[in-house]
Design an enzyme around this catalytic site. Structure first.
Site, PDB file in Angstrom:
ATOM      1  N   LYS A  22       0.864  -1.294   0.019  1.00 34.82           N
ATOM      2  CA  LYS A  22       0.016   0.160  -0.201  1.00 34.82           C
ATOM      3  C   LYS A  22       0.712   1.224  -0.105  1.00 34.82           C
ATOM      4  CE  LYS A  22      -1.683   1.405   4.010  1.00 34.82           C
ATOM      5  NZ  LYS A  22      -1.472   2.944   4.110  1.00 34.82           N
ATOM      6  N   ASN A  23       1.803   1.247   1.057  1.00 29.92           N
ATOM      7  CA  ASN A  23       2.813   2.440   1.146  1.00 29.92           C
ATOM      8  C   ASN A  23       3.587   2.672  -0.081  1.00 29.92           C
ATOM      9  OD1 ASN A  23       1.378   2.855   3.436  1.00 29.92           O
ATOM     10  ND2 ASN A  23       3.141   2.474   4.736  1.00 29.92           N
ATOM     11  N   CYS A 116      -4.666   7.549  10.072  1.00 31.97           N
ATOM     12  CA  CYS A 116      -4.705   6.756  11.430  1.00 31.97           C
ATOM     13  C   CYS A 116      -4.456   7.997  12.497  1.00 31.97           C
ATOM     14  CB  CYS A 116      -3.769   5.614  11.733  1.00 31.97           C
ATOM     15  SG  CYS A 116      -4.420   4.221  10.755  1.00 31.97           S
ATOM     16  N   ARG A 121       0.040  14.697  13.726  1.00 32.64           N
ATOM     17  CA  ARG A 121       0.759  14.283  12.454  1.00 32.64           C
ATOM     18  C   ARG A 121       1.197  15.499  11.441  1.00 32.64           C
ATOM     19  NH1 ARG A 121      -1.149   8.454  10.349  1.00 32.64           N
ATOM     20  NH2 ARG A 121       0.724   8.627   9.361  1.00 32.64           N
ATOM     21  N   ASP A 305       5.243   0.613  11.989  1.00 30.32           N
ATOM     22  CA  ASP A 305       4.285  -0.128  11.329  1.00 30.32           C
ATOM     23  C   ASP A 305       4.109  -1.572  11.969  1.00 30.32           C
ATOM     24  OD1 ASP A 305       3.277   2.290  10.416  1.00 30.32           O
ATOM     25  OD2 ASP A 305       3.588   1.568   8.455  1.00 30.32           O
ATOM     26  N   ARG A 397      -8.096  -0.830   5.125  1.00 25.82           N
ATOM     27  CA  ARG A 397      -7.196   0.213   4.760  1.00 25.82           C
ATOM     28  C   ARG A 397      -6.028  -0.326   3.978  1.00 25.82           C
ATOM     29  NH1 ARG A 397      -6.077   4.078   8.186  1.00 25.82           N
ATOM     30  NH2 ARG A 397      -4.482   4.484   6.520  1.00 25.82           N
TER      31      ARG A 397
HETATM   32  C1  UD1 Z   1       4.683   6.726   6.363  1.00 23.67           C
HETATM   33  C2  UD1 Z   1       3.944   5.607   6.278  1.00 23.67           C
HETATM   34  C3  UD1 Z   1       3.276   4.926   7.419  1.00 23.67           C
HETATM   35  C4  UD1 Z   1       4.655   4.900   8.452  1.00 23.67           C
HETATM   36  C5  UD1 Z   1       5.574   5.962   8.832  1.00 23.67           C
HETATM   37  C6  UD1 Z   1       6.739   5.908   9.415  1.00 23.67           C
HETATM   38  C7  UD1 Z   1       2.564   5.702   4.083  1.00 23.67           C
HETATM   39  C8  UD1 Z   1       1.499   5.921   3.471  1.00 23.67           C
HETATM   40  N1  UD1 Z   1       2.749   5.875   5.535  1.00 23.67           N
HETATM   41  O1  UD1 Z   1       3.917   7.783   7.111  1.00 23.67           O
HETATM   42  O2  UD1 Z   1       2.672   3.906   7.525  1.00 23.67           O
HETATM   43  O3  UD1 Z   1       4.121   4.557   9.901  1.00 23.67           O
HETATM   44  O4  UD1 Z   1       5.805   6.547   7.072  1.00 23.67           O
HETATM   45  O5  UD1 Z   1       7.403   4.953   8.690  1.00 23.67           O
HETATM   46  O6  UD1 Z   1       3.865   5.400   3.425  1.00 23.67           O
HETATM   47  N2  UD1 Z   1       6.401  14.357  10.990  1.00 23.67           N
HETATM   48  C9  UD1 Z   1       6.677  15.835  11.246  1.00 23.67           C
HETATM   49  N3  UD1 Z   1       6.343  16.876  10.331  1.00 23.67           N
HETATM   50  C10 UD1 Z   1       6.055  16.449   8.954  1.00 23.67           C
HETATM   51  C11 UD1 Z   1       6.255  15.115   8.649  1.00 23.67           C
HETATM   52  C12 UD1 Z   1       6.404  14.124   9.705  1.00 23.67           C
HETATM   53  O7  UD1 Z   1       6.709  16.152  12.560  1.00 23.67           O
HETATM   54  O8  UD1 Z   1       5.990  17.337   8.168  1.00 23.67           O
HETATM   55  C13 UD1 Z   1       6.624  13.451  12.062  1.00 23.67           C
HETATM   56  C14 UD1 Z   1       5.132  12.722  12.225  1.00 23.67           C
HETATM   57  O9  UD1 Z   1       4.489  13.293  13.130  1.00 23.67           O
HETATM   58  C15 UD1 Z   1       5.711  11.520  12.723  1.00 23.67           C
HETATM   59  C16 UD1 Z   1       7.293  11.246  12.273  1.00 23.67           C
HETATM   60  O10 UD1 Z   1       7.522  12.558  11.690  1.00 23.67           O
HETATM   61  O11 UD1 Z   1       6.177  11.573  14.163  1.00 23.67           O
HETATM   62  C17 UD1 Z   1       7.148  10.101  10.985  1.00 23.67           C
HETATM   63  O12 UD1 Z   1       6.502  10.530   9.884  1.00 23.67           O
HETATM   64  P1  UD1 Z   1       6.607  10.185   8.492  1.00 23.67           P
HETATM   65  O13 UD1 Z   1       7.913   9.708   8.202  1.00 23.67           O
HETATM   66  O14 UD1 Z   1       6.279  11.593   7.460  1.00 23.67           O
HETATM   67  O15 UD1 Z   1       5.393   9.356   8.338  1.00 23.67           O
HETATM   68  P2  UD1 Z   1       4.229   9.215   6.915  1.00 23.67           P
HETATM   69  O16 UD1 Z   1       4.974   9.604   5.969  1.00 23.67           O
HETATM   70  O17 UD1 Z   1       3.133   9.899   7.431  1.00 23.67           O
END
Ligand code: UD1
Length: 417
Positions: A22-23, A116, A121, A305, A397
């Site tokens: 999915k990701n 989720c 986030r 995850d 999902r």
């Molecule tokens: C992606 C994955 C998710 C996985 C996560 C971490 C997808 C669709 N989802 O989510 O399944 O759990 O990577 O491996 O690929 N953060 C900030 N500011 C930002 C962006 C992120 O503070 O602008 C923080 C988030 O709050 C979180 C951490 O960074 O605590 C990790 O987030 P990120 O790596 O961006 O995860 P996603 O891309 O949302």
């Protein structure tokens, strides 16, 4: 409401064909609008989040269809640059359309994404980076408007290797003048998969899988075919289930290196594991031992995850395991539910201490989120008696035909809608 009805205690035996990721699929679906390209994507899982992405693509003016595990997109015309709130809020990954729309249309209008509830986030890293590339961004109440007359390549340093921010920058930077260098980039396999799609789509990009990704320009490509890699979290979930309940399974079609940290802890817990080519064989007597300390980290560390499903596998493991969550602030939502099965878990800040119990007893649980819900299924398979997992659709999902896949391994599971 989905009701998962699980009778625990049946060993898992046989071959599991692991679904596509999915990701990995979601950023590639967003990337499909960069040029006037026809993309044929294979091994795309049939999931709610994929459906939401296809609806966004159609809303933007593309032709986008899924037949079984094949998705075809014709991005010849993109007529809109705004994504309505209802579509945005169906999943977190909708935010990746921001970079893609900015590159294709010079504008993106959207509202904060759904997904989720794992705590705060924010998307500040995405927005800061797009600004550094030359985008003007207004946050007006609940609407985010990004505009760019001209994006300029630059050197960006991410303070944290955010997966989504790395993907968004890679997409936006394809339209920038000059090279963009992302330092401190996320190194997840899904980033490498996005690079591989982008190269087929005519983008000059290198470095994915390391902490420095360099993006140059893009030339038009008419048509391309791309196969989505296997889902390392689904593979980890099935491995954890077989480890917990006992049995012998082959996970087929996977890249073992993509979830080697999960396999490492399952081995430490007492499973026999063998990896060859694109298969992993796992054998477990169902009597595991505690694994000591586990810490979630950005790739190549232990994936956040897979944390809930590993926790579920360790509930009956003799001795102590401690899981520390460092990526999300609220990723132990499964814990109160798992305790209702008889699990001994103590939370202290961002750590969960698990002492293995002799047995778990089936009961009624409520799925709290996607991976937390999967953890409840894993725990239910290892529990005595019947477990019902009531789910508003979180599990669907991310897991395609998961009930059928588990039944094929001999589990007593049925899913009522
Ligand atoms: C992606 C994955 C998710 C996985 C996560 C971490 C997808 C669709 N989802 O989510 O399944 O759990 O990577 O491996 O690929 N953060 C900030 N500011 C930002 C962006 C992120 O503070 O602008 C923080 C988030 O709050 C979180 C951490 O960074 O605590 C990790 O987030 P990120 O790596 O961006 O995860 P996603 O891309 O949302």
């Amino acid at each position: 409401m989905d009701i998962w009805r699980i009778r625990g205690g049946r060993r898992l035996e046989g071959v599991c064909f692991v679904q596509g990721s999915k990701n990995a699929s979601l950023p590639i679906l967003a990337a499909s609008i960069l040029g006037k390209t026809e993309s044929e994507l294979q091994n795309v899982p049939q999931l709610r989040d994929i459906d939401a992405a296809l609806r966004i693509l159609r809303h933007l003016g593309c032709e986008a269809e899924q037949r079984d595990n094949e998705v075809t997109i014709n991005a010849g015309s993109v007529t809109r640059s705004a994504i309505p709130r209802k579509l945005m809020q169906e999943m977190r990954s909708s935010v990746i359309f921001m970079g893609a729309l900015l590159a294709r249309c010079g504008e993106a209008r959207l509202c904060p994404p759904g997904g989720c509830q794992l705590g705060r986030r924010p998307i500040d890293l995405h927005l800061d980076a797009l600004r550094r590339l030359g985008a003007e961004i207004e946050e007006d109440g609940d609407e985010i408007v990004c505009r760019a007359h001209r994006l300029r390549g630059t050197v960006l340093a991410l303070p944290f290797p955010s997966v989504g921010a790395t993907e968004n920058i890679m997409l936006a930077a394809t339209a920038a003048k000059g090279e963009t260098v992302i330092r401190g980039a996320a190194r997840e396999p899904e980033i490498v998969a996005l690079q591989s799609y982008l190269r087929k789509a005519g983008v000059d990009v290198r470095g994915a899988g390391t902490d420095t990704v360099v993006i140059g320009g893009r030339r038009e490509v008419q048509r391309l075919t791309h196969r989505i890699l296997a889902d390392r979290i689904v593979a980890s979930t099935v491995a954890c289930a077989a480890a917990a309940v006992g049995g012998s399974v082959e996970l087929r079609g996977v890249e073992p290196g993509h979830f080697s940290t999960v396999l490492h802890f399952l081995k430490q817990a007492g499973c026999d594991i063998m990896c060859k080519n694109r298969s992993v064989w796992l054998r477990s007597g169902g009597e595991l031992k505690g694994v000591g300390e586990v810490r979630t980290e950005p790739y190549p560390g232990f994936p956040t995850d897979a944390q809930p499903v590993l926790m579920a596998a360790l509930l009956r493991a003799r001795g102590r395991s401690v899981i520390t969550e460092t990526i999300f602030e609220n990723r132990f939502r499964q814990v109160p539910e798992l305790r209702r099965l008889g699990a001994d878990i103590t939370l202290a800040g961002q750590s969960a201490e698990i002492w293995g119990v002799d047995s778990l007893h089936g009961t009624v649980l409520n799925a709290t989120d996607l991976r937390g819900g999967a953890a409840m299924i894993v725990a239910g398979l290892a529990a005595e008696g019947q477990t019902l997992v009531c789910d508003e659709g979180h599990i669907r999902r991310g897991y395609e035909s998961f009930d059928a896949r588990l039944r094929a391994l001999g589990a007593d599971v049925c899913l009522d809608h």
